[in-house]
Design a protein around this motif. Structure first.
Motif, PDB file in Angstrom:
ATOM      1  N   ARG A 148      73.938  30.534  21.344  1.00 10.51           N
ATOM      2  CA  ARG A 148      72.843  31.500  21.254  1.00 10.51           C
ATOM      3  C   ARG A 148      72.991  32.289  19.969  1.00 10.51           C
ATOM      4  N   GLN A 149      71.886  32.570  19.356  1.00  8.42           N
ATOM      5  CA  GLN A 149      71.876  33.322  18.105  1.00  8.42           C
ATOM      6  C   GLN A 149      70.784  34.374  18.179  1.00  8.42           C
ATOM      7  N   THR A 150      71.119  35.584  17.824  1.00 11.15           N
ATOM      8  CA  THR A 150      70.152  36.672  17.759  1.00 11.15           C
ATOM      9  C   THR A 150      70.229  37.294  16.379  1.00 11.15           C
ATOM     10  N   GLN A 151      69.091  37.507  15.781  1.00  9.30           N
ATOM     11  CA  GLN A 151      69.026  38.158  14.469  1.00  9.30           C
ATOM     12  C   GLN A 151      67.985  39.285  14.523  1.00  9.30           C
ATOM     13  N   SER A 152      68.322  40.397  13.870  1.00  8.78           N
ATOM     14  CA  SER A 152      67.352  41.473  13.641  1.00  8.78           C
ATOM     15  C   SER A 152      66.954  41.396  12.173  1.00  8.78           C
ATOM     16  N   TRP A 153      65.667  41.318  11.921  1.00  5.29           N
ATOM     17  CA  TRP A 153      65.118  41.181  10.573  1.00  5.29           C
ATOM     18  C   TRP A 153      64.327  42.432  10.206  1.00  5.29           C
TER      19      TRP A 153
END
Length: 126
Positions: A100-105
Motif C-alpha cells: 500500500r502506498q499513500t502520498q499527500s500532494w
C-alpha cells in the motif's frame, strides 16, 4: 471547496503516474523533482523512515532501485485546487503480499509535489 476539480485531478494523476514511471526506471532526479525539496517532507517506507528530503535522497541513492511491481487499485482525490491524496495498492513481482502506498500532494509554483509518503506491505492475517 471543490472535491475532484477536473483540472487539478488530471494534473495530480499525471504527476502520480510520472512518479511511478520514475520509480520503476530508478530515475532518482525525476523522483526528486516530484518530492517537495524541504526538511518537512517525510517518507515512511517498508523498512526505513526518512525525515526531510535529504534523508529521502540518501535512502534512494543507497537502495539501488525499487523492486519491480504492478499497481492495483488507485484512488486519487483532490481537495480544492492545491491539495490531493493518492492511495494505491501494488504487487511486487514474485510476492503474493499486497503493498500500500499513500502520498499527500501539494501544488507549488513549480508544480505538484509529494510532501508526505507512506509505503507498507500487508502482514499475515491472524
Amino acid at each position: 471547496m471543490t472535491i475532484d476539480d477536473v483540472r487539478a485531478l488530471a494534473e495530480v494523476t499525471a504527476a502520480f503516474h510520472a512518479y511511478e514511471h520514475a520509480l520503476m526506471d530508478d530515475d532518482t532526479p525525476a523522483m526528486d523533482r516530484l518530492f517537495h525539496d524541504a526538511p518537512t517532507t517525510n517518507r515512511y517506507g517498508v523498512g526505513e523512515v526518512s525525515y526531510g528530503i535529504e534523508a529521502i535522497r540518501k535512502f534512494r541513492k543507497g537502495r539501488g532501485g525499487s523492486p519491480r511491481r504492478r499497481l492495483g487499485r488507485i484512488a486519487i482525490t483532490t481537495y480544492g485546487g492545491d491539495f490531493a491524496t493518492a492511495d494505491a495498492e501494488f504487487f511486487r513481482e514474485g510476492s503474493p503480499r499486497r503493498g500500500r502506498q499513500t502520498q499527500s500532494w501539494v501544488r507549488f509554483p513549480d508544480g505538484w509535489k509529494v510532501v508526505s509518503a507512506h509505503v507498507s506491505l500487508e502482514g499475515d492475517a491472524h
